[in-house]
Motif scaffolding. Structure first.
Motif, short mmCIF file in Angstrom:
data_model
loop_
_atom_site.label_atom_id
_atom_site.label_comp_id
_atom_site.label_asym_id
_atom_site.label_seq_id
_atom_site.Cartn_x
_atom_site.Cartn_y
_atom_site.Cartn_z
N ARG A 55 0.49 -1.47 -0.03
CA ARG A 55 -0.13 0.02 0.15
C ARG A 55 1.54 1.35 -0.08
NH1 ARG A 55 -4.95 -1.57 4.05
NH2 ARG A 55 -6.11 -2.78 3.00
N GLY A 56 2.07 0.84 0.03
CA GLY A 56 3.03 2.65 0.42
C GLY A 56 2.15 3.10 1.67
N ASP A 57 1.67 2.57 2.64
CA ASP A 57 1.49 3.27 3.98
C ASP A 57 1.82 2.67 4.96
OD1 ASP A 57 -0.19 4.40 6.25
OD2 ASP A 57 -2.49 3.44 4.45
N VAL B 241 13.38 16.97 11.16
CA VAL B 241 12.37 16.92 9.98
C VAL B 241 13.43 16.31 9.84
CG1 VAL B 241 11.67 17.81 7.47
CG2 VAL B 241 11.29 19.10 9.96
N ILE B 242 12.73 14.78 8.38
CA ILE B 242 13.77 13.90 7.92
C ILE B 242 13.32 13.98 6.58
CG2 ILE B 242 14.78 11.83 7.86
CD1 ILE B 242 14.82 11.37 11.36
N GLU B 243 14.35 13.86 5.67
CA GLU B 243 13.88 13.97 4.03
C GLU B 243 14.37 12.31 3.93
OE1 GLU B 243 12.13 15.76 2.85
OE2 GLU B 243 12.80 17.73 3.81
N LEU B 244 13.33 11.13 3.00
CA LEU B 244 12.88 10.36 2.90
C LEU B 244 13.16 10.04 1.96
CD1 LEU B 244 11.32 8.70 5.87
CD2 LEU B 244 13.65 7.86 5.50
N PRO B 245 14.33 8.93 0.97
CA PRO B 245 14.21 8.42 -0.54
C PRO B 245 12.19 7.62 -0.81
CG PRO B 245 16.16 7.62 -0.15
CD PRO B 245 15.74 8.76 1.29
N PRO B 246 12.52 7.31 -2.24
CA PRO B 246 11.84 6.90 -2.05
C PRO B 246 12.30 4.51 -1.70
CG PRO B 246 11.69 7.78 -4.31
CD PRO B 246 12.55 7.90 -3.39
N TYR B 247 11.31 4.63 -0.77
CA TYR B 247 11.45 2.87 0.38
C TYR B 247 13.16 3.41 0.83
CZ TYR B 247 8.77 1.05 -3.32
OH TYR B 247 7.40 0.39 -4.34
N GLY B 248 13.22 4.41 1.19
CA GLY B 248 14.37 4.93 2.14
C GLY B 248 14.29 4.81 3.54
N TYR B 249 15.33 4.70 3.69
CA TYR B 249 15.74 3.88 5.48
C TYR B 249 17.29 5.06 6.42
CZ TYR B 249 18.67 0.96 4.08
OH TYR B 249 19.77 0.30 2.82
N HIS B 250 16.76 5.10 7.40
CA HIS B 250 18.11 6.25 8.20
C HIS B 250 18.11 5.15 9.48
CE1 HIS B 250 18.39 8.82 5.07
NE2 HIS B 250 17.96 9.40 5.51
N ALA C 169 6.42 3.94 0.77
CA ALA C 169 5.69 4.73 -0.06
C ALA C 169 7.23 4.63 -1.90
CB ALA C 169 5.50 6.43 -0.43
N ASP C 170 7.04 4.49 -2.93
CA ASP C 170 7.86 4.85 -3.75
C ASP C 170 7.96 6.15 -4.60
OD1 ASP C 170 5.73 5.58 -4.70
OD2 ASP C 170 5.05 3.42 -7.08
N ARG C 171 8.01 7.43 -3.56
CA ARG C 171 8.27 8.83 -4.01
C ARG C 171 9.09 8.83 -2.52
NH1 ARG C 171 4.26 11.26 -1.09
NH2 ARG C 171 3.18 10.61 -0.24
N PRO C 172 9.24 10.48 -2.63
CA PRO C 172 9.81 10.83 -1.67
C PRO C 172 8.72 11.42 -0.03
CG PRO C 172 11.51 11.74 -3.59
CD PRO C 172 9.51 11.12 -4.25
N VAL C 173 9.50 10.51 0.68
CA VAL C 173 8.28 11.84 1.91
C VAL C 173 8.87 12.53 2.77
CG1 VAL C 173 7.90 10.51 3.95
CG2 VAL C 173 6.86 9.40 1.85
N THR D 122 4.79 11.12 12.96
CA THR D 122 5.78 11.41 11.54
C THR D 122 5.27 12.27 10.58
OG1 THR D 122 4.88 10.22 9.79
CG2 THR D 122 6.89 9.30 11.00
N ARG D 123 3.67 12.31 10.78
CA ARG D 123 2.82 13.40 10.27
C ARG D 123 2.69 13.24 8.83
NH1 ARG D 123 3.64 19.81 11.68
NH2 ARG D 123 2.08 19.62 10.03
N SER D 124 3.53 11.67 8.55
CA SER D 124 2.89 11.29 7.04
C SER D 124 2.73 9.60 7.14
CB SER D 124 4.53 11.05 6.51
OG SER D 124 4.76 10.74 5.87
N ARG D 125 1.46 9.40 6.85
CA ARG D 125 1.21 7.87 6.49
C ARG D 125 2.44 7.09 6.18
NH1 ARG D 125 -4.76 7.52 7.35
NH2 ARG D 125 -4.04 5.55 5.57
N GLU D 126 3.08 7.20 4.89
CA GLU D 126 3.84 6.56 4.49
C GLU D 126 5.33 6.29 5.33
OE1 GLU D 126 1.89 9.16 1.54
OE2 GLU D 126 2.86 9.29 3.21
N ALA D 127 5.30 6.94 6.77
CA ALA D 127 6.16 6.61 6.99
C ALA D 127 6.32 6.17 8.86
CB ALA D 127 7.41 8.25 7.10
N LEU D 128 6.93 5.46 9.11
CA LEU D 128 7.47 4.57 10.52
C LEU D 128 8.54 4.55 11.08
CD1 LEU D 128 6.52 2.54 12.40
CD2 LEU D 128 7.80 0.32 10.96
#
Length: 410
Positions: free
Chosen positions: A143-145, A399-408, A356-360, A332-338
Motif C-alpha cells: 500500500r505504500g502506507d 524533519v527528515i527527508e526520505l527517498p523512495p523506500y528509504g530508511y535512516h 512509499a515509492d516516492r520521496p517523503v 511522523t505526520r506522514s502515513r508513508e513513514a514509520l
C-alpha cells in the motif's frame, strides 16, 4: 474436513490405522499423527529426545505449531487441565539440563492469545515468531502506507523481560497471510503473486521476498532494515543474506527450499554430484539462478546484498539499543513513514522508514525526555552527508527527508 491445515492437499484430520485398528488424529498430514501429551510415557519420550540433543551441544529448539501441540480433543483429559502446563513442564525440563538453552516457538495466533505462550512470568516459550508483524509489513509495503505496521506494533502484547519476539521476512514455508482480511490478502496476492500457481493453501505465497519484488534492491533493503531495527530478534532463512529467489517449477513449499547457492560452479557449489542426479535441483536459469546470485561473487563485491546485510548486522550489534531497548513509536505526520525510538542504559537510537515509492518528509516529534539540544547522528541507511537530522529544538521536532523506500538509523 473441519480443522484441515492444508486445504486442497489434506482432506481430513482423522485416519484409520489398519495395524492398530484405531482411528488417530493428525492436524497435518496422515504421516504426522498428533502426540497425546496427556500420556506420561509420551512426555517422558519427548524429554529423552530433548536431553539427547542438549548433550550433543544444541543451544535450543524450534517448537513447531505450538497451539496444535497442546490442543485438547474431547472433554476428558485428566492429565492436563491447563494445556499450557505442558509448555511449562517442557521449559522446566530443558532449563534444568542446560540453563542457557532456549525455545523458539511457532504460534500463529491472534494478538490477544499470544501472551499465553510466553507465560505470565516468562516460564514457557522464550521467543515467538512474529507472524502478525510479518503480514502487516507486507501489506504496508504493497500500500505504500505504514498504517498496518503501526497498528500491529501497537496491538502486540508486552513480553516478559527474558522473552522476545522473533521477527522474520521469510521462513521455510509459504509466506502466510491468514490473519489479514480477504480483501487485504488479495491486495498482496495481486502485487506479489499475480499468478495463481504462486499461491498456496488459499492463504499464502510460495515465493521468497526478493522474487516477490522483482529483485528491487530498494525494497529489499527497506524490508531487511525493518527486520534488523524493529523491536525483537531478527531471524534469517538461509539464502536471504544474498537475496536468493525461488523455483516455481518445484512443488508447493519446495519452491523456496532451494539448495544454497555458494558459487557459480555446477549445482551452485552445494554438491559435487552431477546436477541431473541431485535430489533437489538447484536454480540455474533466470535472474536469481546461481550463476548470478551466489555467496562467492557477493563476498568479493562491497556493493552486494551480502555486504549490505553484513553492515546491517554489525550496526545492530554495535548499538545494543536496537536489541535491548524499550521502544516507542513516534508520530511522523506522514502515513508513508514509520519511526520508532529505542532507549537502553542511557542511550537512544532511532529508525525511520518510508514505505512509499516516492520521496517523503517525516516530521518527527520526539518524546519529552529526548528533547532540547539532543544531537542525532547517522548510523545506517542513506549516505551520511545528506541524512544528518538537526539537533532537536526545544519543541522536539526533527524533519527528515526520505527517498523512495528509504530508511535512516540515527
Amino acid at each position: 474436513r473441519e480443522g484441515v491445515i492444508f486445504p486442497g492437499k489434506q482432506h481430513t484430520t482423522w485416519s484409520y490405522d489398519r495395524l492398530a485398528k484405531r482411528w488417530y488424529m493428525h492436524r497435518f498430514y496422515p504421516h504426522q499423527p498428533d502426540l497425546n501429551i496427556n500420556n506420561p510415557r509420551v512426555r517422558d519420550e519427548i524429554h529423552k529426545v530433548i536431553g539427547f540433543w542438549l548433550e550433543l551441544g544444541l543451544s535450543g529448539f524450534r517448537v513447531d505449531a505450538v497451539p496444535f501441540l497442546i490442543e485438547q480433543v474431547g472433554r476428558h483429559n485428566p492429565a492436563t487441565r491447563d494445556p499450557h502446563d505442558y509448555l511449562r513442564d517442557l521449559r522446566s525440563f530443558m532449563t534444568r539440563r542446560r540453563g542457557d538453552a532456549m525455545l523458539l516457538a511457532e504460534a500463529n495466533e491472534p494478538a490477544k492469545k499470544l501472551a499465553k505462550f510466553f507465560g505470565d512470568r516468562g516460564n514457557q516459550m522464550h521467543m515467538l515468531f512474529n507472524f502478525l508483524l510479518n503480514q502487516a509489513l507486507h501489506l504496508s509495503l504493497v500500500r505504500g502506507d505504514a498504517t498496518p505496521a503501526v497498528k500491529t506494533l501497537r496491538s502486540l502484547p508486552e513480553v516478559p523481560a527474558a522473552s522476545q519476539w522473533a521477527n522474520f521476512v521469510k521462513n521455510h514455508d509459504e509466506a502466510t497471510f491468514d490473519k489479514l482480511t480477504d480483501k487485504e490478502r488479495e491486495e498482496i496476492f495481486a502485487a506479489f503473486a499475480p499468478r495463481k500457481s504462486m499461491r498456496l493453501y488459499d492463504r499464502g505465497i510460495r515465493r521468497r521476498f526478493p522474487s516477490m519484488v522483482g529483485g528491487d534492491r530498494r525494497r529489499m533493503e527497506l524490508m531487511y532494515s525493518l527486520l534488523f531495527s524493529l523491536p525483537g530478534t531478527p531471524v534469517l532463512f538461509y539464502g536471504e543474506e544474498i537475496g536468493m529467489g525461488d523455483d516455481q517449477r518445484a512443488e508447493d513449499r519446495i519452491a523456496v527450499r532451494l539448495p544454497m547457492q555458494w558459487s557459480a560452479d555446477d549445482c551452485g557449489g552445494f554438491t559435487t554430484a552431477d546436477e541431473k542426479d541431485a535430489p533437489r535441483k538447484p536454480l540455474r536459469e533466470g535472474p536469481f539462478g546461481y550463476p548470478r546470485v551466489n555467496v562467492r561473487a557477493q563476498r568479493e563485491d562491497p556493493a552486494s546484498f551480502l555486504s549490505w546485510t553484513g553492515r546491517a548486522i554489525r550496526t545492530r550489534k554495535e548499538w545494543p539499543e536496537f536489541g535491548w531497548g524499550a521502544w516507542r513509536l513516534l508520530a511522523t505526520r506522514s502515513r508513508e513513514a514509520l519511526a520508532h525510538v529505542v532507549t537502553w542504559d542511557g542511550g537512544s537510537a532511532m529508525a525511520v522508514h518510508n514505505f512509499a515509492d516516492r520521496p517523503v518528509r517525516a516530521t518527527i516529534r520526539l518524546p519529552a525526555d529526548l528533547r532540547g539540544g539532543t544531537s542525532w547522528r547517522h548510523l545506517f541507511g542513506a549516505p551520511a552527508d545528506d541524512s544528518e537530522p538537526p539537533a532537536g529544538p526545544a519543541d522536539g521536532r526533527l524533519v527528515i527527508e526520505l527517498p523512495p523506500y528509504g530508511y535512516h538509523w540515527f
